[in-house]
Design a protein around this motif. Structure first.
Motif, PDB file in Angstrom:
ATOM      1  N   ILE A  23      30.063  46.958 -39.542  1.00 26.59           N
ATOM      2  CA  ILE A  23      30.177  48.031 -40.536  1.00 26.59           C
ATOM      3  C   ILE A  23      29.059  49.052 -40.370  1.00 26.59           C
ATOM      4  CG2 ILE A  23      30.280  48.583 -42.991  1.00 26.59           C
ATOM      5  CD1 ILE A  23      31.312  45.792 -43.519  1.00 26.59           C
ATOM      6  N   TYR A 211      33.794  50.707 -43.778  1.00 22.75           N
ATOM      7  CA  TYR A 211      34.914  50.522 -42.865  1.00 22.75           C
ATOM      8  C   TYR A 211      34.415  50.107 -41.486  1.00 22.75           C
ATOM      9  CZ  TYR A 211      38.403  51.747 -39.370  1.00 22.75           C
ATOM     10  OH  TYR A 211      39.265  51.700 -38.308  1.00 22.75           O
ATOM     11  N   THR A 212      35.117  49.181 -40.888  1.00 16.65           N
ATOM     12  CA  THR A 212      35.012  48.904 -39.465  1.00 16.65           C
ATOM     13  C   THR A 212      36.352  48.357 -39.002  1.00 16.65           C
ATOM     14  OG1 THR A 212      33.953  47.574 -37.740  1.00 16.65           O
ATOM     15  CG2 THR A 212      34.022  46.624 -39.941  1.00 16.65           C
ATOM     16  N   ASN A 219      32.879  41.561 -44.515  1.00 12.06           N
ATOM     17  CA  ASN A 219      33.514  42.756 -45.059  1.00 12.06           C
ATOM     18  C   ASN A 219      34.454  42.378 -46.196  1.00 12.06           C
ATOM     19  OD1 ASN A 219      34.627  45.196 -45.571  1.00 12.06           O
ATOM     20  ND2 ASN A 219      35.179  45.658 -43.469  1.00 12.06           N
ATOM     21  N   GLU A 220      34.092  42.784 -47.401  1.00 20.82           N
ATOM     22  CA  GLU A 220      34.887  42.364 -48.557  1.00 20.82           C
ATOM     23  C   GLU A 220      36.028  43.318 -48.877  1.00 20.82           C
ATOM     24  OE1 GLU A 220      32.262  44.252 -52.209  1.00 20.82           O
ATOM     25  OE2 GLU A 220      31.721  42.294 -51.428  1.00 20.82           O
ATOM     26  N   SER A 390      36.501  53.532 -48.897  1.00 23.08           N
ATOM     27  CA  SER A 390      36.640  52.510 -47.851  1.00 23.08           C
ATOM     28  C   SER A 390      38.087  52.058 -47.724  1.00 23.08           C
ATOM     29  CB  SER A 390      35.721  51.323 -48.161  1.00 23.08           C
ATOM     30  OG  SER A 390      34.362  51.720 -48.180  1.00 23.08           O
ATOM     31  N   TYR A 394      40.592  52.429 -44.292  1.00 22.11           N
ATOM     32  CA  TYR A 394      41.442  51.391 -43.694  1.00 22.11           C
ATOM     33  C   TYR A 394      42.910  51.811 -43.695  1.00 22.11           C
ATOM     34  CZ  TYR A 394      37.793  47.892 -43.175  1.00 22.11           C
ATOM     35  OH  TYR A 394      36.687  47.209 -42.758  1.00 22.11           O
TER      36      TYR A 394
END
Length: 407
Positions: A23, A211-212, A219-220, A390, A394
């Protein structure tokens, strides 16, 4: 994005970003590609695995590196491509839900990185190490022992003054060996003395939102979206997954683009040499309001627990809830878009301890960015909005279905 490095003399700064699939690493690269070439002329990125992102900026060059390999092997890999590096950003992290093992991997990971860039980058000016202020804990199911790590200020071991500030003394009592950030910072100071040429910064974010394209265990955002969307698909009311004590908890957050902004800013300011900076968005959240905010985003109703007495038992075990839901997620993806392979039970396990910390923390778990403000950093982000931003990232990437289809 791979290929032979340019032979021309760099006309600007050269960045080397590790953990580019993570992230924070991803956010730093995104930040840098929005700068003019006269400022950053080359951006070298690395991760252990192939990149999930497709950056079209010609300044970006990728090299696959495993920093758990010996430093001399890493030097051979980077001595040509990284010979002009001026700024190195270390965001790599090996995650495990067994927090007692984190130091065994993450300390050698950073130590090898340090040895390699100190040897292979003669023009190095600044190194940035990202550590953290977020508390992590895991109850050992076979005993009453709590495994803790990833919290620089030792909040899990002591009643510490809050908000946390950068010059707070290190915790040195029982359990301090699990705070591997101390060893990483000491290693950086030790290696710096070899040539006494480059300087450093330490960035300490709180709970990271962002975001990643790589689905990782920390990453929640993705499992949160999946929880709400699956409940909506099944006609279920999304219960609060934590205990009611944490329903009323106040906490601050760190939005990844903002972390990147502070990181790059600090490492390019001469008066910020050899300084550590906390990172938060500059505001705070109350979890009961966050839960309603997320429900509104996904177009569902959630119950209110405000009038119920606090209790330690969670209202819902998310990991148990997630079992058998993969097929429901695949059905949602078939109808509305998104990626079926982003449903991973490890994300729900992470959410479980995020919403149900077993530590009895009586003081607000908050950090201060007063130091960064005094040094001249001014960015402010709305933490509630950071979650929506975020989610939208996605959705734009095609990983989550577009929320507009549900409204």
């Amino acid at each position: 994005m791979s290929g032979n490095p340019s032979t021309r003399v760099p006309s600007g700064k050269v960045a080397f970003v590790t953990g580019a699939n993570g992230i924070s690493g991803h956010a730093i690269v995104e930040h840098l590609i929005r700068t003019p070439e006269s400022d950053w002329c080359k951006i070298i990125v690395t991760s252990r695995r192939p990149l999930e992102s497709s950056w079209v900026d010609p300044r970006v060059e990728f090299v696959a590196i495993d920093f758990l390999k010996p430093a001399e092997i890493i030097v051979d890999q980077i001595k040509t491509i990284c010979k002009d590096v001026t700024h190195a950003y270390f965001t790599s992290y090996v995650h495990s839900m067994d927090f007692s093992t984190l130091a065994k991997k993450n300390c050698p990971l950073f130590r090898n990185f340090l040895d390699a860039v100190d040897t292979a980058c003669p023009n190095l000016e600044r190194i940035s190490l990202q550590t953290g202020g977020k508390v992590s804990d895991q109850q050992d199911r076979d005993s009453s022992h709590i495994l803790t790590a990833r919290q620089h200020y030792g909040m899990m071991f002591r009643e510490a003054f809050t908000p946390f500030h950068e010059d707070m003394p290190r915790y040195e009592g029982p359990g301090s060996e699990s705070i591997f950030y101390y060893e990483q910072e000491d290693d950086m100071a030790r290696v710096q003395k070899r040539r006494n040429k480059w300087h450093y910064n330490v960035i300490r974010p709180m709970g990271i939102i962002g975001y990643t394209p790589q689905f990782n265990g920390m990453n929640e955002v993705v499992p949160l979206a999946q929880y709400f969307l699956i409940c909506r698909e099944l006609g279920e009311t999304p219960k609060w997954p934590g205990n009611l004590r944490n329903y009323h908890r106040v906490e601050d957050q760190s939005y990844a683009p903002s972390i990147a902004d502070l990181t790059v800013w600090a490492t390019t300011q001469d008066h910020c040499k050899d300084e550590a900076f906390n990172h938060t968005n500059g505001d705070f959240i109350l979890f009961k309001f966050l839960w309603g905010h997320l429900a509104k985003y996904f177009g569902v109703e959630v119950p209110s627990y405000s009038d119920m007495p606090d209790r330690d038992e969670p209202e819902l075990d998310l990991l148990e809830w997630a079992r058998g839901k993969e097929q429901v997620w695949k059905s949602i993806v078939e109808k509305y878009g998104g990626r079926a392979d982003c449903f991973q039970t490890g994300g729900f396990a992470m959410l479980n301890w995020g919403f149900n910390p077993s530590l009895d923390i009586k003081t607000p778990f908050m950090s201060t960015v007063a130091k960064a403000r005094k040094f001249g950093w001014t960015r402010l982000d709305d933490s509630y909005d950071a979650y929506c931003r975020s989610f939208q990232s996605y959705e734009n990437a095609g990983i989550l279905p577009c929320s507009r289809q549900f409204k």
